[in-house]
Write an enzyme that holds these catalytic residues in place. Structure first.
Site, PDB file in Angstrom:
ATOM      1  CD  GLU A 180     103.114 -21.165  37.586  1.00  0.00           C
ATOM      2  OE1 GLU A 180     103.395 -19.675  36.623  1.00  0.00           O
ATOM      3  OE2 GLU A 180     102.519 -21.374  38.971  1.00  0.00           O
ATOM      4  CD  GLU A 233     102.798 -19.601  43.032  1.00  0.00           C
ATOM      5  OE1 GLU A 233     104.668 -18.948  42.576  1.00  0.00           O
ATOM      6  OE2 GLU A 233     102.159 -19.340  41.988  1.00  0.00           O
TER       7      GLU A 233
END
Ligand code: GAL
Length: 808
Positions: A426, A504
Site C-alpha cells: 500500500e 491481502e
C-alpha cells in the site's frame, strides 16, 4: 568479480568423495556460535557507553533476543500510540564482554545481527562498526581487525527507537532477533555467499545450480577450489561436483557457478516439504578451509494468467495468511518454538502460505516455512519515499532502500519456501496522477530484485487500477490486489493477459468467544475515524459478520476466490492477532481484532470455516456457547464438511436439519434459549460423520491445564504453551469466566501470560492473568539444565492444578 561457466566434473566428484570420507568431517572449518547469552542492558541513553571501560556493572544481565517494549506498561500516551501497540520505546544500550582465544588469530571473526529495532549503532572495543536504520534487516560486521586475540573484547550496541510513531503496528524495541558469532578461515564462503536454484525440474531429474561467492581475506597463492555436494534428507550423498576459480589472489571475492543433476528428485510441496542439503566446501590446495550447508527444496511452479497457480505441475490455490512479526505476549523477541507453534496452528487449518507483512522476517521463519511447507510472499517495505507515520523509514529511503532490498534478497533467495517478492505494501506513490515518480521507483526496485533472482515480483496495491503508478510502471509480474474482492471477477477485463495474486484480503473482525444477535446481517465498523470509536467493552461479535469499510467478511472473499481458477491465491489479513492497530476501536483497545487466531493462539470460530473448506479432515464446529438468558433468541452456526446435512437437537428434540446450498459456507438455526444440551450431528448418505455437543455450563468448579508439549529441550529457549480452561463440575467450559489465575513455576520460568483480550492492560510479564471467555495462556521456558519443570495454577476458591513438564 569473475565467474566461471558451468562446470560439472565427474572426476572431481569421485576424487572429492574419496577425499571427503577421510578429511572433511574431521575438521571444523567454520563455527557459528549462538551469541545471545550474557548481555548487559540499560534502558536510556548513556554517554560514552561504547567505550570498553564504560561502567556497566549495574546494568541488567539478560539473554537475547530481547524486546524491552513488551516489558513496559500500556498507555495511550506512549509515543507509539495505540496504533503501535501503546507500549514504550526509547533508547537502549546493550554491551557484552567476551574473550577471543589467541588460537583464533589468523581467522576471520564476524558478528551477525538477524534484526535490531531500530537505528542501531555497533562498536567493538570502542571502534564504530556501522549504523543500520532498518529494524527488520539482517546485517554483519567484520570484527577481525579490532579484536584482542587472547584477551577481552567489548561489543556495544545502541538502539534508538525514541522517535515515534514510526510504525503502523507494534514493532518492539531492542536486539529482538538472534545474534551469531561466526568464525571462518581467511578463505571462506562470503556472507550469504551461497545461492542454490533449480532451473530445470522434471520427474526424472533436476538441475541444481549453485553459485558461491568465496572471499579470500589476504592469502596470496591460495590455490582455491570448491566442491559442492547434495545430500538427501537421510544424509545420503546423491550428487557432487566442483569448479576451480580463476582468482587466487589476496583480498578478492570470487563468484563460482556449478550445476549438478539430481535423478528422480523428490519434489518439495506444501504437503511434502522434502528438503535436500547442499554442502559447499572450499579448499585451499588440499586443505578444506570452509563448509557451508544450505537447504534445497526441488520444486517448480507457475502463475498462469488463466489457470492460476500450480506447484510441480499441479493446479492449486495459495491459501495464505498475512502475519506481523510479534509473537503476542512474547513481544517481538523471536522464539523459534513460538513461531513453529503459530505455523502448526495455521497448517492444521489448511493454510499453506505466509506473507511476511510488511517487512523481511526473522530467518527462522523462513527455515520453518521451508521445513513445514508454506508458500511465502517475502515483503520488503511498507512505505517508500512517502511517509505513513512521521518518523518511519521514508526518512531513510534515499540512503538505504537499495542496500536493504539487496540484503533481503541475498539472505532469503536460498529458501525454497519463498515464491514471491513483494516490493511494497500500500505504497503512497501509487496514487498521484500528477507526480508519477512512483513508476520509476517501482521499476528501480523490480530491477534490483531481477538482477538477483527470477521469482515473480508483486506489490500489494490498495488501488488495483490501471492508473495506479505501481501497476502502470509495468514492473510487476503479478498484479497484487489488496481487498476489492467485488472486482476480482472483472480482473481480466481490466488487465487482459495478466496474472493475479490477492496480496491481502478480508480484514474480518472478531473477538474470540463474544457474540451478538442477530448474526445474519453485515456490520461495517468503524463508521468514522474522526472521533474515538469506543463501545461497551470494545468487543466484536465472533460471527463472521463484521468488517471494516475496506474489507470483507471471511466468507465473502473466500466465496469469490474459490470460484475462478485464475485467482491464484490469497493472503488473508491476518492469521494471528497482533499488537497495535486495534481496528475498529480506539483506546483502551491495544491490539488487533483481525486474527483468525487470537493473540494468545486460541482459534476464533472462523478458523473452522477455513478448516472445513481447506482440509479433508472431517469438521463439525457448532457455536456459540449455550449460556444465555431464558427465552433469548440465539443464532447457532455450524461449519461442516464431508457431510450432506447437519441436524441439531436441543435436549434430545430435533430443531431441524440444515444443508448448505449454493455457495453457503455455514448453516444456521435460530431458537429461544433453554438450558441443557445442544447436539449437532453431521451425516453423509444417512450415516453419521461427526457429533458435536455443547452444554449449558454451571458454576465454575475447576481449572484444567493442557501443555502443548510436555517434553521440551533443555536449552533455555524452548517453550511449552499451557492452556488454562475454566470449567464447571462436568468439564464444560464456562464461557464468560474471567477468574484471575496465578502461576508458579519451579525448574523453569514463566516467559509470559496472555488471554487474547485486545482490551486487557495486564502485563504479559506478570505471574497472573485473568481468563478471557474461559481461557488463559501461560508460556513456560525451560532451563538449560535437564530436569522437571512444575507449573502450578491457582485461582481464588478453586483447587490448585499442577502440570509437570520434562526439560531434556
Ligand atoms: C491494510 C494494510 C494492513 C492493515 C490492514 C488492516 O490496508 O495493508 O497493514 O493495516 O489494512 O485492515
Amino acid at each position: 568479480m569473475s565467474s566461471l561457466p558451468v562446470i560439472f566434473k565427474s572426476i572431481a566428484f569421485v576424487v572429492a568423495v574419496a577425499f571427503c570420507s577421510t578429511i572433511c568431517f574431521a575438521q571444523q572449518t567454520r563455527t557459528v556460535a549462538d551469541f545471545d547469552k550474557g548481555w548487559r542492558f540499560h534502558l536510556g541513553d548513556v554517554s560514552h557507553a561504547e567505550q570498553p571501560a564504560a561502567a556497566d556493572k549495574s546494568w541488567r544481565i539478560l539473554n537475547l533476543p530481547h524486546d524491552w517494549s513488551i516489558e513496559g506498561t500500556f498507555s495511550k500516551d506512549n509515543p507509539a500510540t495505540p496504533e503501535g501497540g501503546a507500549l514504550p520505546g526509547g533508547i537502549g544500550w546493550y554491551r557484552k564482554t567476551f574473550t577471543v582465544p589467541a588460537a583464533s588469530k589468523g581467522k576471520q571473526i564476524y558478528i551477525d545481527f538477524d534484526g535490531v529495532y531500530q537505528h542501531s549503532d555497533v562498536w567493538i572495543n570502542g571502534q564504530h562498526l556501522g549504523f543500520r536504520s532498518n529494524g527488520y534487516i539482517s546485517f554483519r560486521y567484520d570484527l577481525t581487525p579490532y579484536l584482542n586475540f587472547g584477551g577481552s573484547n567489548t561489543i556495544a550496541v545502541k538502539v534508538n527507537n525514541a522517535e515515534q510513531p514510526n510504525s503502523r503496528w507494534y514493532s518492539g524495541s531492542g536486539i529482538y532477533r538472534n545474534v551469531w558469532l561466526v568464525t571462518t578461515a581467511k578463505i571462506a564462503i562470503d556472507h550469504w555467499g551461497t545461492y542454490v536454484t533449480t532451473p530445470q525440474v522434471s520427474k526424472e531429474q533436476a538441475e541444481i545450480a549453485v553459485e558461491l561467492k568465496v572471499k579470500n581475506a589476504g592469502m596470496a597463492n591460495a590455490n582455491i577450489s570448491t566442491h559442492v555436494y547434495v545430500y538427501d534428507a537421510a544424509g545420503k550423498l546423491i550428487a557432487g561436483g566442483g569448479s576451480i576459480p580463476a582468482g587466487n589472489t589476496a583480498d578478492t571475492l570470487t563468484a563460482l557457478k556449478t550445476k549438478l543433476i539430481v535423478k528422480n528428485p523428490r519434489l518439495w510441496s506444501v504437503d511434502d516439504p522434502y528438503l535436500y542439503r547442499v554442502v559447499s566446501k572450499v579448499f585451499s590446495g588440499n586443505k578444506e578451509v570452509d563448509a557451508y550447508t544450505a537447504n534445497l527444496g526441488i520444486r517448480y511452479f507457475n502463475f498462469d494468467a488463466d489457470k492460476g497457480f500450480s506447484l510441480n505441475g499441479k493446479a492449486m490455490k495459495i491459501l495464505g495468511v498475512c502475519n506481523h512479526h510479534d509473537l503476542g505476549s512474547l513481544g517481538s523477541a523471536i522464539n523459534t518454538r513460538a513461531l513453529e507453534r503459530q505455523l502448526q496452528i495455521l497448517k492444521a487449518m489448511g493454510c499453506n502460505g505466509i506473507r511476511t507483512s510488511h517487512n523481511p522476517p526473522a530467518p527462522e521463519l523462513l527455515d520453518l516455512c521451508d521445513r513445514m511447507g508454506f508458500i511465502v510472499m517475502d515483503e520488503a517495505f511498507d512505505m517508500w519515499k512517502l511517509e505513513k507515520t512521521k518518523y518511519d523509514y521514508h526518512l531513510f529511503w534515499d540512503e538505504w532502500h537499495k542496500r536493504d532490498l539487496q540484503d533481503q534478497l541475498l539472505r532469503d533467495r536460498n529458501h525454497p519456501s519463498v515464491f514471491i517478492w513483494s516490493i511494497g505494501n500500500e505504497i503512497g506513490e501509487q496514487y498521484s496522477k500528477t507526480d508519477t515518480s512512483g513508476r520509476n521507483i517501482a521499476r528501480e526496485l523490480a530491477g534490483i530484485v531481477r538482477a538477483m533472482d527470477n521469482r515473480p515480483i508483486t506489490s500489494a496495491n490498495n488501488d488495483p487500477s490501471r492508473t495506479s503508478n505501481i501497476i502502470a510502471s509495468g514492473a510487476l509480474d503479478l498484479i497484487g490486489y489488496n481487498y476489492h474482492e467485488f472486482d476480482y471477477a472483472k480482473f481480466h477485463e481490466r488487465f487482459p493477459g495478466k496474472k493475479f495474486i490477492a496480496t491481502e484480503t478480508t480484514s474480518g473482525l472478531e473477538t474470540r468467544g463474544y457474540y451478538e444477535f442477530p448474526s445474519d446481517s453485515i456490520r461495517v465498523w468503524p463508521r468514522t475515524w474522526d472521533k474515538p470509536n469506543v463501545r461497551e467493552g470494545n468487543r466484536v461479535s465472533a460471527f463472521d459478520n463484521v468488517r471494516p469499510p475496506w474489507g470483507s467478511t471471511h466468507e465473502a472473499t473466500w466465496k469469490v476466490m474459490k470460484k475462478h481458477d485464475y485467482l491464484s491465491g490469497m493472503y488473508i489479513w491476518t492469521g494471528f492477532d497482533y499488537l497495535g492497530e486495534p481496528t475498529p476501536y480506539s483506546w483502551p483497545s491495544r491490539s488487533s481484532y483481525f486474527g483468525i487466531v487470537d493473540l494468545a493462539g486460541f482459534p476464533k470460530d472462523v478458523y473452522y470455516m477455513y478448516q472445513s473448506e481447506w482440509t479433508d479432515k472431517p469438521v463439525l464446529h457448532l457455536f456459540p456457547h449455550w449460556n444465555w438468558a431464558p427465552g433469548q433468541m440465539v443464532d447457532l452456526w455450524a461449519y461442516y464438511n464431508n457431510a450432506d446435512e447437519v441436524e441439531l437437537y436441543l435436549n434430545g428434540k430435533s430443531v431441524g436439519i440444515k444443508k448448505k446450498t449454493g455457495d453457503d459456507l455455514h448453516v444456521m438455526w435460530r431458537l429461544p434459549f433453554e438450558p441443557g444440551t445442544l447436539k449437532a450431528v453431521s451425516r453423509k448418505n444417512g450415516k453419521v460423520v461427526l457429533i458435536k455437543e455443547i452444554k449449558t455450563a454451571g458454576a465454575t468448579a475447576k481449572i484444567e491445564l493442557t501443555a502443548d508439549r510436555k517434553t521440551i529441550t533443555a536449552d533455555g529457549k524452548d517453550l511449552s504453551f499451557i492452556t488454562v480452561k475454566v470449567l464447571d463440575k462436568d468439564g464444560t467450559l464456562v464461557p464468560n469466566a474471567d477468574n484471575r489465575i496465578k502461576f508458579t513455576v519451579t525448574g523453569g520460568s514463566l516467559a509470559a501470560v496472555d488471554n487474547g483480550d485486545p482490551v486487557s492492560h495486564d502485563s504479559f510479564r506478570a505471574d497472573n492473568m485473568k481468563a478471557f471467555h474461559g481461557l488463559a495462556l501461560a508460556v513456560i521456558r525451560g532451563r538449560e539444565t535437564p530436569g522437571r519443570v512444575t507449573v502450578t495454577a491457582t485461582t481464588a476458591g478453586l483447587k490448585p492444578v499442577v502440570v509437570e513438564l520434562n526439560a531434556k
